[in-house]
Design a protein around this motif. Structure first.
Motif, PDB file in Angstrom:
ATOM      1  N   GLY A  29       5.497 -18.676 -18.335  1.00 55.08           N
ATOM      2  CA  GLY A  29       6.134 -17.370 -18.145  1.00 55.08           C
ATOM      3  C   GLY A  29       6.672 -16.744 -19.416  1.00 55.08           C
ATOM      4  O   GLY A  29       7.055 -15.571 -19.416  1.00 55.08           O
ATOM      5  N   ALA A  30       6.684 -17.504 -20.523  1.00 50.51           N
ATOM      6  CA  ALA A  30       7.221 -16.959 -21.779  1.00 50.51           C
ATOM      7  C   ALA A  30       6.252 -16.004 -22.452  1.00 50.51           C
ATOM      8  O   ALA A  30       6.645 -15.183 -23.292  1.00 50.51           O
ATOM      9  CB  ALA A  30       7.562 -18.107 -22.741  1.00 50.51           C
ATOM     10  N   ILE A  31       4.956 -16.105 -22.089  1.00 54.19           N
ATOM     11  CA  ILE A  31       3.917 -15.272 -22.699  1.00 54.19           C
ATOM     12  C   ILE A  31       3.121 -14.595 -21.597  1.00 54.19           C
ATOM     13  O   ILE A  31       2.713 -15.241 -20.628  1.00 54.19           O
ATOM     14  CB  ILE A  31       2.958 -16.113 -23.580  1.00 54.19           C
ATOM     15  CG1 ILE A  31       3.728 -16.875 -24.654  1.00 54.19           C
ATOM     16  CG2 ILE A  31       1.894 -15.221 -24.221  1.00 54.19           C
ATOM     17  CD1 ILE A  31       2.851 -17.777 -25.525  1.00 54.19           C
ATOM     18  N   SER A  32       2.895 -13.288 -21.749  1.00 52.86           N
ATOM     19  CA  SER A  32       1.999 -12.548 -20.851  1.00 52.86           C
ATOM     20  C   SER A  32       0.692 -12.295 -21.591  1.00 52.86           C
ATOM     21  O   SER A  32       0.700 -11.856 -22.748  1.00 52.86           O
ATOM     22  CB  SER A  32       2.606 -11.202 -20.449  1.00 52.86           C
ATOM     23  OG  SER A  32       3.791 -11.392 -19.702  1.00 52.86           O
ATOM     24  N   LEU A  33      -0.426 -12.568 -20.941  1.00 51.26           N
ATOM     25  CA  LEU A  33      -1.738 -12.391 -21.565  1.00 51.26           C
ATOM     26  C   LEU A  33      -2.339 -11.050 -21.149  1.00 51.26           C
ATOM     27  O   LEU A  33      -2.363 -10.714 -19.964  1.00 51.26           O
ATOM     28  CB  LEU A  33      -2.668 -13.528 -21.148  1.00 51.26           C
ATOM     29  CG  LEU A  33      -4.086 -13.499 -21.733  1.00 51.26           C
ATOM     30  CD1 LEU A  33      -4.057 -13.700 -23.245  1.00 51.26           C
ATOM     31  CD2 LEU A  33      -4.954 -14.579 -21.073  1.00 51.26           C
ATOM     32  N   VAL A  34      -2.824 -10.292 -22.121  1.00 52.05           N
ATOM     33  CA  VAL A  34      -3.563  -9.056 -21.825  1.00 52.05           C
ATOM     34  C   VAL A  34      -4.930  -9.122 -22.501  1.00 52.05           C
ATOM     35  O   VAL A  34      -5.055  -9.608 -23.620  1.00 52.05           O
ATOM     36  CB  VAL A  34      -2.807  -7.782 -22.277  1.00 52.05           C
ATOM     37  CG1 VAL A  34      -1.502  -7.635 -21.523  1.00 52.05           C
ATOM     38  CG2 VAL A  34      -2.549  -7.758 -23.782  1.00 52.05           C
ATOM     39  N   GLU A  35      -5.952  -8.657 -21.796  1.00 53.93           N
ATOM     40  CA  GLU A  35      -7.313  -8.675 -22.330  1.00 53.93           C
ATOM     41  C   GLU A  35      -7.868  -7.273 -22.567  1.00 53.93           C
ATOM     42  O   GLU A  35      -8.870  -7.123 -23.270  1.00 53.93           O
ATOM     43  CB  GLU A  35      -8.245  -9.403 -21.351  1.00 53.93           C
ATOM     44  CG  GLU A  35      -7.892 -10.849 -21.100  1.00 53.93           C
ATOM     45  CD  GLU A  35      -8.977 -11.562 -20.295  1.00 53.93           C
ATOM     46  OE1 GLU A  35     -10.082 -11.731 -20.834  1.00 53.93           O
ATOM     47  OE2 GLU A  35      -8.713 -11.938 -19.143  1.00 53.93           O
ATOM     48  N   SER A  36      -7.241  -6.251 -21.973  1.00 49.60           N
ATOM     49  CA  SER A  36      -7.835  -4.916 -21.980  1.00 49.60           C
ATOM     50  C   SER A  36      -6.757  -3.840 -21.949  1.00 49.60           C
ATOM     51  O   SER A  36      -5.572  -4.119 -21.733  1.00 49.60           O
ATOM     52  CB  SER A  36      -8.734  -4.752 -20.746  1.00 49.60           C
ATOM     53  OG  SER A  36      -7.937  -4.831 -19.568  1.00 49.60           O
TER      54      SER A  36
END
Length: 319
Positions: free
Chosen positions: A142-149
């Motif tokens: 939960g410490a990092i949110s991943l975005v791809e686009s």
């Protein structure tokens, strides 16, 4: 087709980067120091030719540490690993050598610094890629949110009241990432950027070389593996730069010659985990079918070198 003229434009730089060279050398030196077998968790780099060459020398590649017997050394791949992996190796008292690329380690340390300063981190990267898995695994869930686009950025709902920062996978498209960064900064003007660009020098240089070369080519071959992020990005860069017929090819035997029908100028490059011998193999295959004229187009020279881990330096391994 024999004897038909073909100009091959070789992109430069291409092929191995310093992190890949270091990772392969770590396996080779570990085999010298400890003797075979040496275990490697995951592919040391994303290239079957490299993996099979190391297997022939005594390396055994496994998916997880539970496949590694006690008393033999194990090496972690260049892509980096979650903190749980060395912790498990310590618990089992395994001798391990970390071949994580220093530029990936830089992203790990950056994420830890942001977390320690109370920021929520947004990572730009491809879900499931080993490097992304390793970076996410540096911090609590939960410490990092991943975005791809760009769509992911629009949907992103970070924790309320948290300051934000971002990091990126090292092997992304430079242009795509710039668009995503711009979107993040537009939505979250106070988001903190990395102190230094996360996309590595080798990824950037190879993309720039292809961008310069592609408009001159009727077709372009990228030597690389289908699971190699930086190689796949080179195909996309070539297509966007005006060479629609850009293809990812692992070996010369995989070339679709029908797809090259009518080509008089062929570009060739290689991803950062592809050895030069595979490029030479491609050129030789072309020479069997065409009257080849070879030209190299070098955009920049690279002189980056990373030291081996101290455990191998002590054996006189860092030449």
């Amino acid at each position: 087709m024999q004897g038909k003229p073909l100009t091959i434009l070789l992109a430069g730089p291409r092929g191995f980067c310093a992190g890949v060279e270091r990772a392969i050398l770590i396996v080779e030196r570990a085999l010298e120091v400890y003797g075979a077998p040496v275990y490697v968790r995951h592919e040391i780099v994303h290239n079957r030719f490299v993996v099979e060459s190391l297997e022939a020398k005594g390396a055994i590649f496994v998916k997880e540490l539970d496949e590694v017997p006690s008393g033999v050394p194990v090496i972690f791949s260049a892509h980096g690993v979650p903190k749980s992996v060395p912790a498990e190796a310590d618990r089992r008292e395994l001798l391990y050598v970390d071949a994580t690329c220093p530029l990936v380690s830089k992203v790990h340390r950056e994420a830890e610094r942001h977390h320690a300063q109370g920021r929520h981190i947004v990572m730009i990267g491809h879900a499931g890629h080993p490097e992304v898995v390793g970076t996410l695994g540096q911090l609590p869930p939960g410490a990092i949110s991943l975005v791809e686009s760009l769509e992911d950025v629009a949907r992103l709902e970070p924790p309320a009241g948290k300051r934000l920062s971002f990091v990126t996978q090292t092997t992304l498209s430079v242009d795509d990432t710039a668009e995503i960064v711009a979107a993040l900064q537009a939505r979250f003007p106070a988001i903190e950027a990395p102190r230094k660009e996360d996309i590595c020098y080798a990824t950037t240089n190879r993309q720039q070389a292809v961008k310069a070369l592609a408009p001159e080519c009727d077709a372009l071959l990228v030597v690389g593996a289908p699971n190699s992020s930086n190689s796949r990005r080179l195909v996309e860069v070539a297509q966007r730069a005006g060479c629609d017929r850009a293809y990812l090819v692992q070996r010369a035997s995989d070339i679709d010659w029908a797809a090259l029908e009518g080509v008089s100028t062929l570009g060739i490059t290689a991803g950062a985990s592809a050895p030069d011998v595979l490029v030479e193999e491609m050129i030789a295959a072309c020479r069997e079918r065409y009257d080849v004229t070879l030209q190299e187009r070098v955009q920049t020279r690279e002189d980056v070198h990373f030291k081996l881990p101290r455990v191998l330096q002590g054996a006189g391994a860092d030449q």
